[in-house]
Scaffold this motif. Structure first.
Motif, short mmCIF file in Angstrom:
data_model
loop_
_atom_site.label_atom_id
_atom_site.label_comp_id
_atom_site.label_asym_id
_atom_site.label_seq_id
_atom_site.Cartn_x
_atom_site.Cartn_y
_atom_site.Cartn_z
N TRP B 2 47.61 -54.89 55.17
CA TRP B 2 47.80 -55.13 53.66
C TRP B 2 49.16 -55.69 53.19
CZ3 TRP B 2 48.16 -50.77 56.33
CH2 TRP B 2 49.29 -49.84 56.28
N ILE B 5 49.79 -59.37 52.48
CA ILE B 5 48.94 -59.89 51.48
C ILE B 5 49.70 -60.56 50.33
CG2 ILE B 5 46.97 -59.84 49.62
CD1 ILE B 5 45.99 -57.55 51.35
N GLU B 6 49.72 -61.82 50.26
CA GLU B 6 50.59 -62.47 49.13
C GLU B 6 49.72 -62.80 47.80
OE1 GLU B 6 51.67 -65.95 50.88
OE2 GLU B 6 53.09 -64.97 52.37
N GLN B 7 48.48 -63.00 47.88
CA GLN B 7 47.59 -63.03 46.44
C GLN B 7 46.33 -62.93 46.91
OE1 GLN B 7 47.62 -67.33 45.33
NE2 GLN B 7 47.02 -67.98 47.40
N ILE B 8 45.75 -62.60 45.73
CA ILE B 8 44.39 -62.07 45.76
C ILE B 8 43.57 -63.04 44.70
CG2 ILE B 8 42.35 -60.23 45.40
CD1 ILE B 8 44.47 -58.23 45.92
N VAL B 9 42.68 -63.79 45.22
CA VAL B 9 41.88 -64.76 44.03
C VAL B 9 40.64 -64.42 43.99
CG1 VAL B 9 43.65 -66.76 44.86
CG2 VAL B 9 41.37 -66.31 46.09
N LYS B 10 40.23 -64.82 42.94
CA LYS B 10 38.92 -64.22 42.13
C LYS B 10 38.04 -65.66 41.91
CE LYS B 10 37.00 -60.53 39.53
NZ LYS B 10 37.58 -59.45 38.55
N PRO B 11 37.37 -66.30 42.91
CA PRO B 11 36.54 -67.41 42.55
C PRO B 11 35.40 -67.05 41.31
CG PRO B 11 35.77 -66.36 44.69
CD PRO B 11 37.08 -65.63 44.07
N GLU B 16 33.15 -72.08 44.88
CA GLU B 16 34.73 -71.97 44.90
C GLU B 16 35.12 -71.10 46.11
OE1 GLU B 16 36.38 -70.63 41.06
OE2 GLU B 16 38.29 -71.07 41.78
N LEU B 20 37.60 -71.86 49.13
CA LEU B 20 38.82 -71.03 49.35
C LEU B 20 38.72 -70.48 50.61
CD1 LEU B 20 38.87 -69.05 46.05
CD2 LEU B 20 40.64 -70.68 46.85
N LEU B 29 36.99 -60.54 50.51
CA LEU B 29 37.07 -59.12 50.23
C LEU B 29 35.99 -58.78 49.60
CD1 LEU B 29 38.78 -56.55 50.10
CD2 LEU B 29 39.82 -57.40 47.91
N GLY B 31 33.92 -55.04 49.66
CA GLY B 31 33.96 -53.60 50.37
C GLY B 31 35.29 -53.69 51.03
N SER B 33 36.98 -52.43 53.67
CA SER B 33 37.62 -51.49 54.12
C SER B 33 38.39 -51.57 55.52
CB SER B 33 36.54 -50.10 54.19
OG SER B 33 35.52 -50.37 55.03
N ILE B 36 41.70 -53.69 55.52
CA ILE B 36 43.00 -52.90 55.35
C ILE B 36 43.50 -51.91 56.66
CG2 ILE B 36 44.36 -51.02 54.07
CD1 ILE B 36 42.99 -53.59 52.30
N ASP B 48 38.48 -62.04 46.43
CA ASP B 48 37.42 -61.24 45.85
C ASP B 48 36.45 -61.71 45.58
OD1 ASP B 48 36.51 -59.19 44.64
OD2 ASP B 48 38.34 -58.62 43.56
#
Lengths: 162, 244
Positions: B2, B5-11, B16, B20, B29, B31, B33, B36, B48
């Motif tokens: 964790w 992690i620099e960014q979380i993107v939501k396609p 898309e 990515l 991402l 689930g 688990s 992490i 995500d």
């Protein structure tokens, strides 16, 4: 593509914790466990293994028990969280918390917040669980002190009148 | 992981998400688990896809269709007793079952997961990238995003060998029978899951052929030699099929 936040390493988090809406700007990589303990000072949620093995960091998220060490805080955006602090106030314990006291189910105490939250969820669904059902429910919560018997006793007899 | 992690993107869609995913240092991402818990510091971007995945479970005439976003606990609650038992053996912690998804479990493809061996035995079918068609789990090359899973119903038996009952099994064997054919699957502490389909009832030569394949998936280690583990699989299969 939608970024969670214009700045890639920050995020505006909004969630409900113990019935109160909480809003904070956080770093993207923050775990939910660290958010609860360090940002909100809700230190009843414990960290032990940090990799999902022990259940000391158990919280209730949208009605389900989960390990907060394995969830990023941003994943809790818009969700509802209950921690051990949200179960009762300092004046009145829940039946299960009293039962843990009565049955001497607490030794070092590190696993107990997770055990209590897991027990509460079980009792919500099934007020009179068998010992086997209790063991099954506690499968994600490890205690290294008590040998489990007193914890199971406490959950089995929660709410019993003397 | 964790802390890297620099960014979380939501396609916005699968297309898309796939583009990515092709980027270096990016992981899906859903689930998640395991992401992490693992110590890999090379992951900088999380994609995500939770919002793209259904968690619906639909009972149909010949089996169940399960959205890849369905958690193992929800599937255990829905499935029959054998499937529930297999899920619990694969993931004993209820907390983790509340987080881990079926799609993620299949994508991880751990041969020591009772559920993965089960899905190979029933020859589950996967819908990839929300496309119209399904492919057999044994044919999937690991590319793309699992969107739905079809789990056929039938007479499935699964047995395991472990040092103690609650430990991860080092040998898992499963038998799935229909009136016309029988599918055998073996896994555990192995390189991959081995699957074999033949006529029902199988002849001794069929099981011997399967054993030859099985032996190649097991390493020699402190649990025993590959021959020993293949013999264990043979014994479990004979026990489950009732053959001598």
């Amino acid at each position: 593509m939608m970024l969670y936040h214009p700045k890639p390493d920050r995020f505006n988090l909004s969630l409900t914790v113990n019935g109160e809406v909480v809003e904070r700007e956080i770093v993207t990589h923050l775990r939910l466990l660290d958010f609860l303990r360090d940002e909100l000072r809700l230190t009843g949620t414990k960290e032990v293994c940090g990799e999902g093995e022990c259940g000391a960091c158990t919280i209730i998220m949208d009605g389900k028990t989960v390990n907060s060490c394995l969830i990023l805080a941003v994943e809790a955006h818009g969700h509802e969280i209950i921690t051990i602090e949200g179960l009762a106030n300092m004046d009145e314990l829940t039946d299960l918390q009293r039962s843990f006291e009565d049955h001497h189910a607490v030794q070092c105490g590190y696993c107990i917040p997770g055990m209590v939250l897991t027990g509460e969820k079980l009792l919500d669904r099934n007020p009179h669980p068998t010992r086997e059902e209790i063991k099954h429910e506690l499968s994600g919560n490890i205690c290294r002190c008590t040998g489990y018997h007193k914890i199971i006793d406490a959950i089995e007899h929660a709410g019993d009148t003397e | 992981m964790w802390s890297s992690i620099e960014q979380i993107v939501k396609p916005s869609d699968f297309k898309e998400a796939l583009s990515l995913q092709a980027e270096p240092h990016a992981k899906l991402l859903a689930g998640g688990s395991y992401l992490i818990a693992e110590k890999d510091q090379t992951t900088h971007t999380l994609i995500d896809i939770n919002h793209l995945l259904s968690d619906r479970v639909e009972l149909k005439e010949h089996g169940i269709y399960v959205g890849a976003g369905c958690t193992l606990q929800d599937l255990a609650n829905f499935g029959d007793l054998v499937l529930s038992r297999v899920i619990i053996a694969s993931c004993p912690s209820k907390n983790i079952r509340n987080q881990r998804t079926l799609g993620g479990e299949i994508a991880q493809a751990r041969p020591n997961s009772d559920l993965i061996v089960y899905l190979h035995a029933v020859d589950a079918q996967l819908q990839i990238n929300d496309s119209g068609s399904f492919q057999h789990i044994s044919d999937w090359n690991g590319k793309g995003i699992i969107s739905r899973v079809f789990i056929p119903e039938g007479d499935i038996k699964i047995e395991r060998a472990s040092v103690i009952d609650s430990a991860v099994a080092f040998v898992i064997a499963a038998v799935f029978e229909t009136p016309n054919y029988i599918t055998l699957a073996a896994g555990g502490k192995a390189k991959k899951v081995c699957q074999w389909r033949t006529q029902n009832p199988p002849e001794e030569v069929d099981i011997r052929n399967f054993m030859e394949k099985v032996e190649s998936i097991y390493p020699n280690d402190h649990f025993g030699t590959s021959e020993y583990k293949a013999q264990l699989v043979s014994n479990l299969i004979h026990h489950m099929t009732g053959s001598a």
